[in-house]
Structure formats: C-alpha cells, structure tokens
Design an enzyme around this catalytic site. Structure first.
Site, PDB file in Angstrom:
ATOM      1  N   ARG A 149      37.395  27.268  13.237  1.00 35.88           N
ATOM      2  CA  ARG A 149      37.454  25.719  13.451  1.00 35.88           C
ATOM      3  C   ARG A 149      38.407  25.356  14.754  1.00 35.88           C
ATOM      4  O   ARG A 149      39.153  26.275  15.027  1.00 35.88           O
ATOM      5  CB  ARG A 149      38.028  25.010  12.466  1.00 35.88           C
ATOM      6  N   LYS A 173      42.132  24.534   6.295  1.00 38.45           N
ATOM      7  CA  LYS A 173      42.326  23.657   5.532  1.00 38.45           C
ATOM      8  C   LYS A 173      42.906  23.849   4.092  1.00 38.45           C
ATOM      9  O   LYS A 173      42.840  24.950   3.532  1.00 38.45           O
ATOM     10  CB  LYS A 173      40.822  22.849   5.147  1.00 38.45           C
ATOM     11  N   HIS A 242      32.534  22.913  17.811  1.00 37.02           N
ATOM     12  CA  HIS A 242      32.103  23.392  16.512  1.00 37.02           C
ATOM     13  C   HIS A 242      30.839  24.000  16.217  1.00 37.02           C
ATOM     14  O   HIS A 242      30.564  24.547  15.343  1.00 37.02           O
ATOM     15  CB  HIS A 242      32.089  21.983  15.515  1.00 37.02           C
ATOM     16  N   ARG A 245      31.085  27.576  15.899  1.00 33.77           N
ATOM     17  CA  ARG A 245      31.173  27.851  14.442  1.00 33.77           C
ATOM     18  C   ARG A 245      29.776  27.590  13.586  1.00 33.77           C
ATOM     19  O   ARG A 245      29.547  28.616  12.834  1.00 33.77           O
ATOM     20  CB  ARG A 245      32.374  26.904  13.636  1.00 33.77           C
ATOM     21  N   HIS A 268      35.244  28.385   3.653  1.00 37.67           N
ATOM     22  CA  HIS A 268      34.844  27.077   2.636  1.00 37.67           C
ATOM     23  C   HIS A 268      35.308  27.413   1.379  1.00 37.67           C
ATOM     24  O   HIS A 268      35.122  28.529   0.681  1.00 37.67           O
ATOM     25  CB  HIS A 268      33.381  27.118   2.452  1.00 37.67           C
ATOM     26  N   TYR A 277      23.666  26.023   5.748  1.00 33.81           N
ATOM     27  CA  TYR A 277      23.284  27.073   6.859  1.00 33.81           C
ATOM     28  C   TYR A 277      22.025  27.590   6.296  1.00 33.81           C
ATOM     29  O   TYR A 277      21.111  28.410   7.330  1.00 33.81           O
ATOM     30  CB  TYR A 277      24.264  28.025   7.323  1.00 33.81           C
TER      31      TYR A 277
END
Length: 304
Positions: A149, A173, A242, A245, A268, A277
């Site tokens: 990211r 995150k 992004h 990514r 994730h 995806y």
C-alpha cells in the site's frame, strides 16, 4: 413538515459541525440529503418526525432508486437519516429510529483498476538520469514486486529492507507486521537508490525514501511522480500507486491460482477482501476463451 419539526434540522447540522466535527463536505451532503427528505415528507403530508416509521423510509429509498440515484448515494442518504434520528432520540424528540434496518439497494462491486504485464513493463523501462529518477524507479519496482500500500511504502525505514534475504518488513493496517518477498528487479533498483540516497537525505533520517529536501517522502509526492512517469512512458491510463498493488495481485493470481498466498502477501485480514481479484482473473480467462475457443467465436457476417 411543520415549522416546529423543521427547526430540528439546523440544530442537527450545528451538532454535526461543532460536536462531531465532520468535514465540510459531509456537512454539505447531510444538509442536502435531509432537506430532500423533508420535501419528500411534505409531499406525503407527514408533518412531524414522530409520525415516521420504517415503511416511510423504505418508500423514500425506493423513490430515490426509481429517480436514478445510485445505491451509494441512497446509502449515504439513509446514513444521514439514521444520524439525524439518533440525534432526535438523544434530544427526546423521538422514541425510536425509523431508519434502523433499512438498507439501500446493493451497489455493484467496483473491480480494481489494473494494467497488464506489457503496460507495466513499458512503465518501468525508463532511464534513470538523476537521483530522483533512481528513487522513483526503486519505488515503482517495489510497489509492483511486493504489492505494498502507499502508506506502507512511505513508512518504510532503512532497516525494513533486507537486501540479502530479499524481503521487506511492512507494517500494515491495524499495526500488523508482515514480511514480504522482494523481486530481483526491485532489489537491483533499491540497491541503486541506496547508492544515491546519501547525497540528498538529511543526516540521521531513517526513511528509506526521501524527498529532494532530504526528509521522508510524502504520499502526495509519490502520486504526482508516478502520474508523471506514466504520461512520459505513453501508458495511456491514469496511473496511481494502488494500481501497482492491484496489478501485483492480479498477475500473481493469474500465474499461481493460489488465493490464500495472495491474501498473505497483500496483508488482508479476511480472504473475502482478496476474492475481488478472482473476478478480475475470471474476466481475463473469459477474454482468452472468447478469442481462442472455436465455439465462442462469433459468426462472420454473411454466414448462415
């Protein structure tokens, strides 16, 4: 709607701006949404907020949908109503929130934007004639190599990259740390940048990527530089960080078909986030099928 009922609208908007300190953009949207709903109530001859129930709210959402409003817009309007009615509950002007449980129509999932392998190769095939060009190449190679990211890349320190191990330690995150492989091209590009970094970095600064002033590079600067390189390379798409990514995940999934591995590499928490995806991968396969399968080809004109 009666004047006594309408007086709650400016009170709520004052509450938004002073107590909740929402952005000016959100404040403007909420004002517009609530005024629209008040007008709807007048058309339905509803003169007080206490007369509303969930059926009125659902009917309002359905009316907006028939008017062509997007599910996203309707969801925002319902959110404004829920917040407003919660405020009325707090002020003892209502006994229940009629908007609770009312859902907007489901919005179609937006598929992430990607570039194909050839476009990515063209973007990364630029000459590095100065320190900033060397830095930019290292940034873009690392983006594509490891699927970081933008915020993760900006926060990297010198000690986070292990050139010998070919890995990078990333804080994502939720302050979760993961270790991600770094490809050969990215390693070479980072090595070249580290040879140049000392000439512009402020002494003692730990940031891996620094600006021409010597301090940690900002997110906005990276966005601008990537857009500039994409135009210079004739990419023909609006390139943003992004997209590296998204392209990393899509290209890896096309080759490996290992969704769980892609989830781990992207950081994730839930595999359902990664599953977007698989839709992109299916589109890619469907396109190949349409082009290659004899039963999928359209009949040429003039054949019966």
């Amino acid at each position: 709607m009666s004047p006594a009922a309408l007086i709650w609208l400016p009170r709520f908007l004052t509450h938004l701006s002073s107590e909740r300190r929402l952005s000016a953009h959100t404040d403007v949207n909420y004002r517009r949404d609530l005024e629209l709903f008040a007008k709807y109530c007048e058309q339905q001859q509803i003169d007080d907020w206490s007369r509303l129930d969930s059926q009125h709210i659902r009917a309002f959402a359905a009316t907006e949908f028939r008017r062509g409003q997007s599910p996203r817009t309707i969801q925002r309007r319902l959110s404004a109503l829920r917040s407003f009615f919660n405020f009325l509950l707090r002020e003892l002007a209502l006994k229940s929130n009629p908007a609770v449980g009312v859902q907007a129509p489901k919005a179609p999932k937006r598929l992430p934007q990607t570039v194909d392998v050839d476009q990515m190769a063209r973007l990364l095939a630029f000459r590095t004639d100065d320190e900033l060009g060397v830095r930019d190449k290292a940034i873009m190679e690392l983006f594509y190599s490891s699927g970081l990211r933008l915020s993760e890349l900006v926060d990297l320190d010198l000690g986070d990259v292990d050139l010998r191990d070919r890995t990078v330690r990333v804080t994502g995150k939720g302050n979760k740390t993961r270790v991600v492989p770094v490809g050969r091209f990215a390693i070479d590009a980072i090595t070249a940048w580290l040879r140049e970094r000392g000439a512009i970095a402020t002494p003692g600064d730990s940031a891996l990527f620094v600006s021409k002033r010597g301090g940690r590079l900002l997110q906005r600067s990276i966005q601008v530089r990537i857009g500039r390189w994409a135009r210079a390379q004739g990419l023909g798409v609006h390139m943003h960080p992004h997209m590296f990514r998204h392209s990393f995940a899509t290209h890896l999934l096309e080759s490996s078909q290992d969704l769980r591995a892609v989830q781990e590499l992207l950081g994730h928490a839930n595999i359902s986030t990664t599953q977007i995806y698989t839709h992109l991968d299916f589109q890619h396969l469907a396109k190949i099928y349409d082009q290659a399968h004899p039963r999928a080809r359209r009949k040429s004109r003039g054949t019966g």
